[in-house]
Enzyme design. Structure first.
Site, mmCIF file in Angstrom:
data_model
loop_
_atom_site.group_PDB
_atom_site.id
_atom_site.type_symbol
_atom_site.label_atom_id
_atom_site.label_comp_id
_atom_site.label_asym_id
_atom_site.label_seq_id
_atom_site.Cartn_x
_atom_site.Cartn_y
_atom_site.Cartn_z
ATOM 1 N N GLY A 10 -4.708 0.457 -2.864
ATOM 2 C CA GLY A 10 -4.505 -0.598 -3.860
ATOM 3 C C GLY A 10 -3.076 -0.699 -4.358
ATOM 4 N N SER A 80 -1.603 7.742 4.203
ATOM 5 C CA SER A 80 -0.896 8.946 4.681
ATOM 6 C C SER A 80 -0.513 9.888 3.529
ATOM 7 C CB SER A 80 0.339 8.568 5.500
ATOM 8 O OG SER A 80 1.094 7.522 4.936
HETATM 9 P P1 ADP Z 1 -3.162 -1.166 -0.121
HETATM 10 O O1 ADP Z 1 -2.921 -1.722 1.267
HETATM 11 O O2 ADP Z 1 -2.014 -0.344 -0.626
HETATM 12 O O3 ADP Z 1 -4.476 -0.448 -0.240
HETATM 13 P P2 ADP Z 1 -3.544 -3.925 -0.822
HETATM 14 O O4 ADP Z 1 -2.283 -4.601 -0.381
HETATM 15 O O5 ADP Z 1 -4.750 -4.037 0.058
HETATM 16 O O6 ADP Z 1 -3.233 -2.393 -1.135
HETATM 17 O O7 ADP Z 1 -3.961 -4.440 -2.267
HETATM 18 C C1 ADP Z 1 -3.038 -4.555 -3.323
HETATM 19 C C2 ADP Z 1 -3.573 -5.571 -4.326
HETATM 20 O O8 ADP Z 1 -2.655 -5.644 -5.414
HETATM 21 C C3 ADP Z 1 -3.678 -6.963 -3.721
HETATM 22 O O9 ADP Z 1 -4.825 -7.589 -4.248
HETATM 23 C C4 ADP Z 1 -2.401 -7.647 -4.231
HETATM 24 O O10 ADP Z 1 -2.548 -9.040 -4.354
HETATM 25 C C5 ADP Z 1 -2.228 -6.999 -5.602
HETATM 26 N N1 ADP Z 1 -0.838 -6.972 -6.102
HETATM 27 C C6 ADP Z 1 -0.460 -7.353 -7.336
HETATM 28 N N2 ADP Z 1 0.865 -7.237 -7.500
HETATM 29 C C7 ADP Z 1 1.358 -6.740 -6.350
HETATM 30 C C8 ADP Z 1 2.675 -6.405 -5.908
HETATM 31 N N3 ADP Z 1 3.768 -6.549 -6.690
HETATM 32 N N4 ADP Z 1 2.811 -5.921 -4.652
HETATM 33 C C9 ADP Z 1 1.727 -5.758 -3.853
HETATM 34 N N5 ADP Z 1 0.450 -6.067 -4.221
HETATM 35 C C10 ADP Z 1 0.272 -6.566 -5.449
#
Ligand code: ADP
Length: 174
Positions: A10, A80
């Site tokens: 997340g 990781s």
């Molecule tokens: P991960 O791959 O690290 O598990 P994801 O990219 O699947 O995380 O999910 C991150 C969530 O956070 C998404 O719903 C995205 O829209 C939200 N988000 C909010 N702000 C940001 C930001 N600045 N950068 C990246 N994601 C963000």
């Protein structure tokens, strides 16, 4: 070039990887995303989430990344959590390797919970969730740290882009 995005579930690794891929495509630079969850289904269905299995999975990702990086930028979105495994990636993939710590406080990741994993972990339905009930070893000397609770996706993606030599506009001699 291999960009290794590491961080809590997340934190924003996948979101940023797709943004960077789109920015590279706009410049005519080919790239491939290796998303931990997707790759796991394809090549590591035999593995679980013990430290040994995580390390094995990550080593498989390293092998694939090495091959793919021969003719394109590779963006790896992979929790990781184990530092020694990331350091192994650095050794194997150097000098084309850059570690990007996608940093975000656990409380924010839990609020975002894009896959509902934290909610499941809180209910006791998921064990070994990194950051919640499984350790995450912070990168000590990453090439870049991005703070997704303070930066926009575009800002973070631009900072990642600056690590990729292929993405720099070429100056045309007059
Ligand atoms: P991960 O791959 O690290 O598990 P994801 O990219 O699947 O995380 O999910 C991150 C969530 O956070 C998404 O719903 C995205 O829209 C939200 N988000 C909010 N702000 C940001 C930001 N600045 N950068 C990246 N994601 C963000």
């Amino acid at each position: 070039m291999i960009i290794w995005l590491t961080g809590l579930p997340g934190a924003g690794k996948t979101t940023i990887a797709y943004k960077v891929k789109a920015m590279l495509a706009a410049q005519g630079v080919e790239s491939e995303i290796l998303d931990g969850d997707e790759v796991r289904k394809k090549i590591s269905a035999d593995l679980g989430f013990s430290p040994e299995d995580r390390a094995t999975h990550n080593r498989r990702v390293i092998d694939i990344a090495k091959k793919l990086s021969e003719d394109r930028v590779v963006l790896i979105s992979l929790i990781s959590p184990i530092r020694s495994v990331r350091n192994h990636a650095r050794e194997v993939l150097s000098p084309r390797f850059a570690e990007v710590y996608v940093k975000c406080p656990l409380e924010v990741c839990m609020k975002r919970d894009p896959k509902g994993l934290y909610a499941k972990a809180v209910r006791g339905e998921v064990k070994n969730l990194t950051g919640y009930n499984d350790p995450y070893e912070d990168p000590l000397e990453p090439e870049l740290v991005i703070h997704t609770d303070r930066e926009t996706v575009d800002e973070s993606a631009c900072r990642v882009l600056s690590l990729i030599p292929q993405s720099q506009p070429k100056s045309i001699p007059r």
